[in-house]
Design an enzyme around this catalytic site. Sequence first.
Site, PDB file in Angstrom:
ATOM      1  N   THR A  10     -30.747   0.852 -24.496  1.00  0.00           N
ATOM      2  CA  THR A  10     -30.214   0.499 -23.641  1.00  0.00           C
ATOM      3  C   THR A  10     -30.701  -0.193 -21.951  1.00  0.00           C
ATOM      4  O   THR A  10     -29.752  -0.011 -21.554  1.00  0.00           O
ATOM      5  CB  THR A  10     -30.208   2.344 -23.489  1.00  0.00           C
ATOM      6  OG1 THR A  10     -29.870   3.857 -24.372  1.00  0.00           O
ATOM      7  CG2 THR A  10     -30.136   3.493 -21.679  1.00  0.00           C
TER       8      THR A  10
ATOM      9  N   ASN B  12     -21.827   1.056 -33.040  1.00  0.00           N
ATOM     10  CA  ASN B  12     -21.902   2.168 -33.363  1.00  0.00           C
ATOM     11  C   ASN B  12     -21.328   4.038 -34.433  1.00  0.00           C
ATOM     12  O   ASN B  12     -22.282   3.957 -35.215  1.00  0.00           O
ATOM     13  CB  ASN B  12     -22.978   2.977 -32.915  1.00  0.00           C
ATOM     14  CG  ASN B  12     -22.540   3.136 -31.209  1.00  0.00           C
ATOM     15  OD1 ASN B  12     -21.477   2.374 -30.404  1.00  0.00           O
ATOM     16  ND2 ASN B  12     -22.920   3.989 -31.149  1.00  0.00           N
TER      17      ASN B  12
ATOM     18  N   GLN C 220     -26.128  -2.441 -33.270  1.00  0.00           N
ATOM     19  CA  GLN C 220     -25.944  -2.049 -34.886  1.00  0.00           C
ATOM     20  C   GLN C 220     -26.266  -3.073 -35.607  1.00  0.00           C
ATOM     21  O   GLN C 220     -26.066  -3.012 -36.797  1.00  0.00           O
ATOM     22  CB  GLN C 220     -24.987  -1.232 -34.924  1.00  0.00           C
ATOM     23  CG  GLN C 220     -24.519   0.320 -34.328  1.00  0.00           C
ATOM     24  CD  GLN C 220     -25.565   1.481 -34.776  1.00  0.00           C
ATOM     25  OE1 GLN C 220     -25.972   1.172 -36.212  1.00  0.00           O
ATOM     26  NE2 GLN C 220     -26.297   2.198 -33.700  1.00  0.00           N
TER      27      GLN C 220
ATOM     28  N   HIS D  11     -35.692   0.385 -33.077  1.00  0.00           N
ATOM     29  CA  HIS D  11     -35.395   1.428 -33.812  1.00  0.00           C
ATOM     30  C   HIS D  11     -34.565   1.720 -35.400  1.00  0.00           C
ATOM     31  O   HIS D  11     -34.580   2.356 -35.921  1.00  0.00           O
ATOM     32  CB  HIS D  11     -35.908   2.518 -33.125  1.00  0.00           C
ATOM     33  CG  HIS D  11     -34.655   3.062 -32.598  1.00  0.00           C
ATOM     34  ND1 HIS D  11     -33.561   4.467 -32.685  1.00  0.00           N
ATOM     35  CD2 HIS D  11     -34.285   3.016 -31.789  1.00  0.00           C
ATOM     36  CE1 HIS D  11     -32.610   4.194 -31.811  1.00  0.00           C
ATOM     37  NE2 HIS D  11     -33.113   3.964 -30.712  1.00  0.00           N
TER      38      HIS D  11
ATOM     39  N   THR E 237     -46.082  -3.454 -17.723  1.00  0.00           N
ATOM     40  CA  THR E 237     -47.297  -3.937 -18.815  1.00  0.00           C
ATOM     41  C   THR E 237     -46.163  -3.615 -20.006  1.00  0.00           C
ATOM     42  O   THR E 237     -45.598  -2.539 -20.766  1.00  0.00           O
ATOM     43  CB  THR E 237     -48.008  -3.059 -18.633  1.00  0.00           C
ATOM     44  OG1 THR E 237     -48.620  -2.876 -17.675  1.00  0.00           O
ATOM     45  CG2 THR E 237     -49.472  -2.989 -19.410  1.00  0.00           C
TER      46      THR E 237
ATOM     47  N   CYS F  81     -26.562   9.651 -29.287  1.00  0.00           N
ATOM     48  CA  CYS F  81     -26.919  10.655 -27.561  1.00  0.00           C
ATOM     49  C   CYS F  81     -25.544  11.624 -27.315  1.00  0.00           C
ATOM     50  O   CYS F  81     -25.853  12.121 -26.447  1.00  0.00           O
ATOM     51  CB  CYS F  81     -27.040   8.612 -26.897  1.00  0.00           C
ATOM     52  SG  CYS F  81     -26.369   7.744 -27.209  1.00  0.00           S
TER      53      CYS F  81
HETATM   54  N1  PLP Z   1     -26.222   0.378 -27.984  1.00  0.00           N
HETATM   55  C1  PLP Z   1     -25.638   0.035 -30.002  1.00  0.00           C
HETATM   56  C2  PLP Z   1     -24.139   0.106 -29.967  1.00  0.00           C
HETATM   57  C3  PLP Z   1     -26.479   1.639 -30.057  1.00  0.00           C
HETATM   58  O1  PLP Z   1     -26.194   2.249 -30.709  1.00  0.00           O
HETATM   59  C4  PLP Z   1     -27.503   2.036 -29.576  1.00  0.00           C
HETATM   60  C5  PLP Z   1     -28.115   3.340 -30.498  1.00  0.00           C
HETATM   61  O2  PLP Z   1     -28.142   4.443 -30.690  1.00  0.00           O
HETATM   62  C6  PLP Z   1     -27.495   1.614 -27.986  1.00  0.00           C
HETATM   63  C7  PLP Z   1     -27.699   0.609 -27.949  1.00  0.00           C
HETATM   64  C8  PLP Z   1     -28.857   2.163 -27.287  1.00  0.00           C
HETATM   65  O3  PLP Z   1     -30.128   1.623 -28.037  1.00  0.00           O
HETATM   66  P1  PLP Z   1     -32.047   2.479 -27.929  1.00  0.00           P
HETATM   67  O4  PLP Z   1     -31.646   4.087 -28.546  1.00  0.00           O
HETATM   68  O5  PLP Z   1     -33.007   1.626 -28.872  1.00  0.00           O
HETATM   69  O6  PLP Z   1     -31.790   2.526 -26.562  1.00  0.00           O
END
Ligand code: PLP
Length: 389
Positions: free
Chosen positions: A70, A149, A177, A199, A235, A320
């Site tokens: 993000t 995603n 992804q 992650h 940091t 999300c």
């Molecule tokens: N972009 C894509 C295509 C994602 O699938 C995700 C997470 O689902 C993100 C961005 C956001 O990543 P993060 O969970 O590390 O903020």
Amino acid sequence: MIYLDYAATTPLDPRAEAAMAPFARAAFGNPSSLHAAGRAARAALDGARDTVADWLGCSISDVIFTSGGTESDNLALKGAARALRSRGTHVITTAVEHHAVLESCAALTRDGFQVTYLSPDRDGLISPDQVAAALTPETILVSVMMANNEIGTIQPIAEIGRLCRARRVVFHTDAVQAAGELPVRVRELSVDLLTVSAHKLYGPKGVGALYARGGTRLQPLLDGGGQEHERRAGTENVAGIVGFAEALRGMPDADEIARLRARRDRLLDGLLAIPDSRLHGSRSQRLANNANVAFAGVAGETLVLALDLEGIAAGTGAACAAGAVEPSHVIQALGYDRVRAREAVRFSLGRGTTAEEIDRTVEIVRRLVSHLRRHGGAERPTDSDGCAA
Ligand code: PLP
């Protein structure tokens, strides 16, 4: 539990966990401190940066560690657009991006930028010609995700990259992804900015990186110290970054991806044999671990909750957006209506998925779909294909 939500997140690789442990405890120094504890943390950070740069095929100075996908998307979109404002105010992206990109674009619109959203075809694909046709002399930035995603569709990033490079337009791709399966060598992709998140790759949560090609101008999001070559104050998350780099050692090879694809195909064949089930997104141009299917007349949320009661973890799409009633913007962008978008269920496979789990999942989905169609209040006749008018 049968876990089929690896696109939402992956379990931490035990090697990554072991590598992180010292930096959360004994080796807790601040990498900006001059003393021995600080220098040890700095050395670990430098080592991790080397590994990530090697993976991306770039210089170490091109890697900016962030708090995840993000933040990397926000920094890429807002950082580049704001830095380039004197050259133009037009940005191009797609209607199927993650909310991290879409909401960054919404923020740019509020700041006076103009954003063009390209619509994919029914298979979820964007063509380089669409990008070419949308470019104007005012265009400063193009952002197209490498793989989606929700539906796993893979976009022609290298071709779009070459096009943007020839037109001297900054090109960003969200590879969050894709990075677990596809090569993300930034030179071959001709990208200027590329987002990754640990992650999704069996690394820890809350850490990621933005690749920024040398010379790409970025206005930082945060005001503060001069960390990350003055592009990301704060940091560094040393333990997380060390875990991220260590997780990269477990990246799948071609054989593992082929095995993943075979299990996914077994799942898809089983699910699509259920009457009135349909696949979302291209069958060939998609990540090996993704299956996104609608079962006509069954709301995705209802099926996901029923699966959960049976010990199977699947998703309705973007993690999300879970809990939000809003149907998938991705499925709607393919040209389907809101009811069909609410029917989408995403099954995403990973390292731990076995053929037995797949067979059991198909059997349980078949039973639940038939039960929900009889008792769950079907939202529409099962023979409708859900095309938006
Ligand atoms: N972009 C894509 C295509 C994602 O699938 C995700 C997470 O689902 C993100 C961005 C956001 O990543 P993060 O969970 O590390 O903020």
